[in-house]
Design a protein around this motif. Structure first.
Motif: not given
Lengths: 241, 241, 241, 241
Positions: A44-50, A220-229
């Motif tokens: 999640l932190y990496a997605l935010y950094m990107i 970013v949180v949503d993108a992370h959730a989609r990734l996890l799912a």
């Protein structure tokens, strides 16, 4: 050192409005809540950094754009814009460095920006390209002084993920650089804003660009959730961090 | 007549995604709810028309911008962009006309755009200026076909405010003009989108620009509330409508 | 100190081509001949300084434009562009200062640029906006090193008009500033030009922008002749100098 | 049919100034002389058509740029600009077609533009991007009406090279298309030019862009001479025509 905001009533008012928006963010942002609850992951932190990389790499450009516009010239302000643009060059590399320092392969394939990041980027170009040339100072105003508001969050991220300062260069380096920048920005705003419209234009861009950054964080949180799912492959390699 | 979307699987998918976003808007937008509950006032509708004026007056410009970019040339698409730009010229005047037709003085002083409107406008320039040149078709795709989704809302506004068709020219005229445009836009998307990336770029701009329009509508509600509460003088003259 | 051009064969070739163009100018330019024959007047010199003002005030802008273009990033070169842009800010004021120092009223009404000056200015924006980003270095290459070629001319102007160094700040100040700039520009060209196309693009812009400057100088002579002949009122107040 | 210029004294004056510049060109241009003396070769004509291709492909773009600029809106003029831009799309293909029709291989590798062509192109963007929005009409004014002046030259080229009308589509097609355009341009100039400054801006751009075209034609002669002398490989394949 930051110019004390009490020196200028306009700056004090701007600061008060900024604090209100930050309080909203600190209590309502889903990204902030995850950090506060110690639940942030490296992915999640990496997605935010990107995303940080994506909009930061345009900062020097849209900053310089303000001074390129033809029209009545304020040479002092133009000089400030070009100098600031020069200093902003390459800052996005710190964001990439931090992702690599957490284990992503050097030269990893950077996913394209999220929609919210494109919205923020487009807005910054738009307010730099037209309208009151002073208004972009509203963005610098909060961007250069944000450490005052986010330092506890950064400390929490560092602790949760067990990162060293050398793995958080984007924030650590900026916290130092930006203290000087912030004083300069405050000085520029105080000197250049002559009319209520100037102050309002700066304040509106400050608030709007900060709110768009908030939306970016939560997307970013949503993108992370989609990734996890398993609903998206975007940044899938980050799950290995 | 609109090209039936079943002719092209890409268009069918785009249509499905569009319908999802509209369903979200129709059930969650505060502006939509006010209309549905028969509670819209002339002042609120006028405030909305004024924002419509603000972003619409940039449509011809950002449409043409797509075709001005240097680089590899698709003459067929360039021709479409310039032709469409030409047709869009002056449409914002219908929005002003409708405000005047409800009683605002001819040549009234137009309040500056709301922040959400600037965000939408800046985004449309940004996606027109860079990235996949085809992506702006995503905006045209929903803008030219929106009557299918908003017709009941427009009827409700007309009834609540007791307006004639001649007082709603922006929507009535567009509903006609845009049926042809919509067929052209569908045809252009079908012909030009060759890769999954093309389709995704069009879809992302479609969804993002529609969501930014949603935010703009709801920010109009907030602006109206501030006006009613006496917290703002912006558009105060509209309360007399 | 200027980097010796023998260090780099590409630079040596560039220098040779530059010297050829200057020799053409020094032997064929009508403006140069007037200076060499000791026939320059304050009005003619002032007209030339006014055109110098007009194109110089765009130098910082078109320099920065190179680095604003999106696309593959060379951060080192971008930094150079913004830094150089910052340093160029306000140099056009020296040209105005010199006109005033010869007796023109402070804040005099500046005549619009001559056509040849607009052509030069438009060209500099165009080669900065598109094409090989390195090519603008060709303009800097001759502009920063021109004192080597024009110093005798400047001395002749100073003597003919009886001016002090303080009345020729545009040239005196630049001769100093530009020695450093010139070394930087040479270094940048040596480092960045990798292909024959890069060198050719730099050389073409060098030659073309210098030839356009030549045309501008000779058009100043024509403008002066029209003024003397009473065929034009442009800059008529300068005849009193 | 061209609007008779006697209808409007401003147009009559513009026409007189245009005729003067054309007379200069017809008597002084080296390219014109070669045509008049029946000495043009297919290679030289092809080199000229290639430069024509290069600047023509930007015409639609810089025409539309005039109408994209934000600022006070003249919707009637904006519509004209976009419509004209649309019509200009693809005209550069006629120039390529004519080169191929003389024997160049389909899809031949197009040499990059000559410096003089870049200067003309850059100037047209510059006067479209800033300054009086009406001024680009000065370029259209001569470009759309040039057949009156160059028809004998075109006939001479056709005869010397033994070309059919189908091998000179760029000129034959334009002579027809442009008669209508020319009437529209004259009408637009008559209607929109309100002040002496408007007329002067249109006249200056007319004269300057025509003179830059003259330089381009004569630079083609130089490029051809370099080719014949074996000093350049640019367009070498054209010698086989």
């Amino acid at each position: 050192m930051t110019t004390p905001s009490h020196e200028n009533p306009g700056l004090a008012k701007l600061k008060a409005r900024l604090t209100e928006v930050w309080q909203e963010i600190l209590s309502e942002s889903r990204f902030v809540r995850i950090i506060q609850q110690g639940e942030i992951s490296k992915a999640l932190y990496a997605l935010y950094m990107i995303e940080t990389y994506h909009y930061t790499r345009h900062n020097a450009r849209n900053q310089a754009l303000v001074a390129i516009r033809t029209g009545s010239d304020d040479r002092h302000y133009q000089k400030f814009c070009f100098k600031h643009a020069e200093e902003e060059i390459g800052h996005e590399q710190m964001a990439l460095h931090d992702v690599v320092s957490m284990g992503a392969p050097q030269g990893f394939s950077i996913p394209p920006p999220l929609a919210a990041t494109e919205v923020l980027t487009g807005y910054l170009y738009w307010i730099s390209y037209q309208g009151n040339p002073l208004q972009r100072l509203g963005y610098s105003y909060w961007a250069e002084s944000c450490y005052e508001y986010i330092r506890p969050l950064m400390a929490r991220v560092q602790k949760t993920l067990g990162l060293t300062a050398a793995q958080m260069t984007f924030f650590v380096a900026h916290a130092d650089i930006d203290e000087d920048h912030s004083a300069l920005v405050n000085e520029m705003i105080s000197k250049k804003c002559q009319t209520p419209e100037d102050w309002e234009d700066v304040a509106r861009v400050m608030e709007t660009s900060l709110r768009l950054t908030w939306r970016m964080m939560d997307e970013v949180v949503d993108a992370h959730a989609r990734l996890l799912a398993g609903q998206s492959e975007r940044g899938a390699f980050l799950q290995a961090l």
